[in-house]
Design a protein around this motif. Structure first.
Motif, PDB file in Angstrom:
ATOM      1  N   PRO A  81       0.561  -1.005   0.196  1.00 17.14           N
ATOM      2  CA  PRO A  81       0.074  -0.192   0.218  1.00 17.14           C
ATOM      3  C   PRO A  81       0.995   1.031  -0.510  1.00 17.14           C
ATOM      4  O   PRO A  81       2.132   1.442  -0.077  1.00 17.14           O
ATOM      5  CB  PRO A  81      -0.636  -0.200   0.971  1.00 17.14           C
ATOM      6  N   LEU A  82       0.428   2.264  -0.358  1.00 14.53           N
ATOM      7  CA  LEU A  82       1.625   3.511  -0.302  1.00 14.53           C
ATOM      8  C   LEU A  82       0.032   4.787  -0.918  1.00 14.53           C
ATOM      9  O   LEU A  82      -0.774   4.900  -1.841  1.00 14.53           O
ATOM     10  CB  LEU A  82       2.341   3.291  -2.109  1.00 14.53           C
ATOM     11  N   ARG A  83       0.088   5.648   0.204  1.00 21.41           N
ATOM     12  CA  ARG A  83      -0.609   6.712   0.071  1.00 21.41           C
ATOM     13  C   ARG A  83       1.081   8.270   0.614  1.00 21.41           C
ATOM     14  O   ARG A  83       1.592   7.848   0.692  1.00 21.41           O
ATOM     15  CB  ARG A  83      -1.520   6.760   1.717  1.00 21.41           C
ATOM     16  N   LEU A  84       0.206   9.080  -0.873  1.00 22.73           N
ATOM     17  CA  LEU A  84       1.019   9.990  -1.364  1.00 22.73           C
ATOM     18  C   LEU A  84       0.385  11.772  -1.258  1.00 22.73           C
ATOM     19  O   LEU A  84      -0.311  10.939  -1.613  1.00 22.73           O
ATOM     20  CB  LEU A  84       1.824   9.190  -2.763  1.00 22.73           C
ATOM     21  N   GLU A  85       1.422  12.706  -1.299  1.00 25.95           N
ATOM     22  CA  GLU A  85       1.042  13.564  -1.752  1.00 25.95           C
ATOM     23  C   GLU A  85       1.751  14.290  -2.491  1.00 25.95           C
ATOM     24  O   GLU A  85       3.259  14.080  -2.859  1.00 25.95           O
ATOM     25  CB  GLU A  85       1.006  14.980  -0.725  1.00 25.95           C
ATOM     26  N   GLY A  86       1.878  14.541  -3.961  1.00 25.15           N
ATOM     27  CA  GLY A  86       2.651  15.722  -5.000  1.00 25.15           C
ATOM     28  C   GLY A  86       1.737  16.190  -5.496  1.00 25.15           C
ATOM     29  O   GLY A  86       0.593  16.859  -5.238  1.00 25.15           O
ATOM     30  N   ARG A  87       2.377  16.368  -6.823  1.00 28.86           N
ATOM     31  CA  ARG A  87       2.075  16.929  -7.990  1.00 28.86           C
ATOM     32  C   ARG A  87       1.522  16.687  -8.852  1.00 28.86           C
ATOM     33  O   ARG A  87       2.897  15.653  -9.999  1.00 28.86           O
ATOM     34  CB  ARG A  87       1.990  18.409  -8.307  1.00 28.86           C
ATOM     35  N   LEU A  88       0.614  16.412 -10.102  1.00 32.61           N
ATOM     36  CA  LEU A  88       0.288  16.126 -11.490  1.00 32.61           C
ATOM     37  C   LEU A  88       1.368  17.123 -12.238  1.00 32.61           C
ATOM     38  O   LEU A  88       1.330  18.211 -12.525  1.00 32.61           O
ATOM     39  CB  LEU A  88      -0.335  16.187 -12.130  1.00 32.61           C
ATOM     40  N   GLN A  89       2.423  16.157 -13.380  1.00 34.89           N
ATOM     41  CA  GLN A  89       3.424  16.886 -14.333  1.00 34.89           C
ATOM     42  C   GLN A  89       2.893  16.597 -15.753  1.00 34.89           C
ATOM     43  O   GLN A  89       3.245  15.559 -15.612  1.00 34.89           O
ATOM     44  CB  GLN A  89       4.596  16.784 -13.585  1.00 34.89           C
ATOM     45  N   SER A  90       3.910  17.140 -16.484  1.00 33.99           N
ATOM     46  CA  SER A  90       3.575  16.779 -17.918  1.00 33.99           C
ATOM     47  C   SER A  90       4.973  17.406 -17.735  1.00 33.99           C
ATOM     48  O   SER A  90       5.931  17.519 -17.243  1.00 33.99           O
ATOM     49  CB  SER A  90       2.630  17.764 -19.096  1.00 33.99           C
TER      50      SER A  90
END
Length: 206
Positions: free
Chosen positions: A161-170
């Motif tokens: 399992p993995l729970r994360l915070e981040g940003r969606l990037q191109s």
């Protein structure tokens, strides 16, 4: 199949007019590009999918806030990337405040992480996260971690399992097909931090 956490908040500038994407159960869905600047001065150009009517959609140049979920689907046309990443908008409203690109996901790794190094020796880890949604479906979302986070993720295995915070990037890249070089865009979640698992029942998505 338990639905997992999948939340995104974006604030940026609409970079083009909305075009009709498809229709589901009589509802028209439209797609438009959203430009979200990074602190570095670069920008991420993200695909937003939003239900109509067309008259209610933002116009090119509007500064908006989008909330929703990150979604994936397989492109079977043979043109462009095989895995297409979009943001399914729940709300689109006039933007107030600084640009924002925040993603929170909870799921499980569906393939072994790939830990490698850049030519300059920086650790980087590629992951593919499966995030369950309703109706026995899941979104398969490519993620990337750097430095100490990359080493931590590299020790994980399939099914963890993995729970994360981040940003969606191109990210632009070039693909050689025969004698032709095509420029394509890849989308991925850049991991900013790993979060503790939520207790059962607290991880429901929007």
């Amino acid at each position: 199949m338990e639905q997992k956490e999948n939340r995104v908040i974006l604030r940026g500038t609409v970079a083009g007019d909305a075009v009709l994407s498809h229709q589901v159960h009589g509802i028209d869905f439209y797609r438009f590009p959203l430009s979200v600047p990074r602190l570095s001065g670069r920008e991420d150009l993200l695909n937003i999918l939003c239900p109509g009517p067309a008259a209610a959609l933002p116009a090119a140049g509007d500064y908006v806030e989008v909330t929703g979920q990150v979604r994936s689907f397989n492109n079977r046309s043979g043109v462009g990337s095989r895995l297409v990443i979009t943001v399914l908008a729940r709300t689109v409203m006039p933007g107030i405040g600084e640009p924002c690109n925040q993603v929170t996901l909870q799921g499980a790794l569906c393939k072994p992480p790939v830990l490698r190094q850049t030519p300059l020796g920086r650790d980087i880890c590629d992951l593919l996260l499966a995030v369950n949604r309703r109706y026995r479906r899941a979104d398969y979302l490519p993620c990337i971690a750097w430095g100490a986070l990359a080493l931590q993720c590299g020790r994980m295995g399939t099914g963890d399992p993995l729970r994360l915070e981040g940003r969606l990037q191109s990210r632009l890249y070039r693909k050689t097909i025969g004698e032709t070089v095509q420029e394509r865009t890849a989308f991925e979640i850049s991991i900013a931090s790993l979060l503790p698992d939520q207790e059962e029942g607290e991880g429901a998505a929007l």
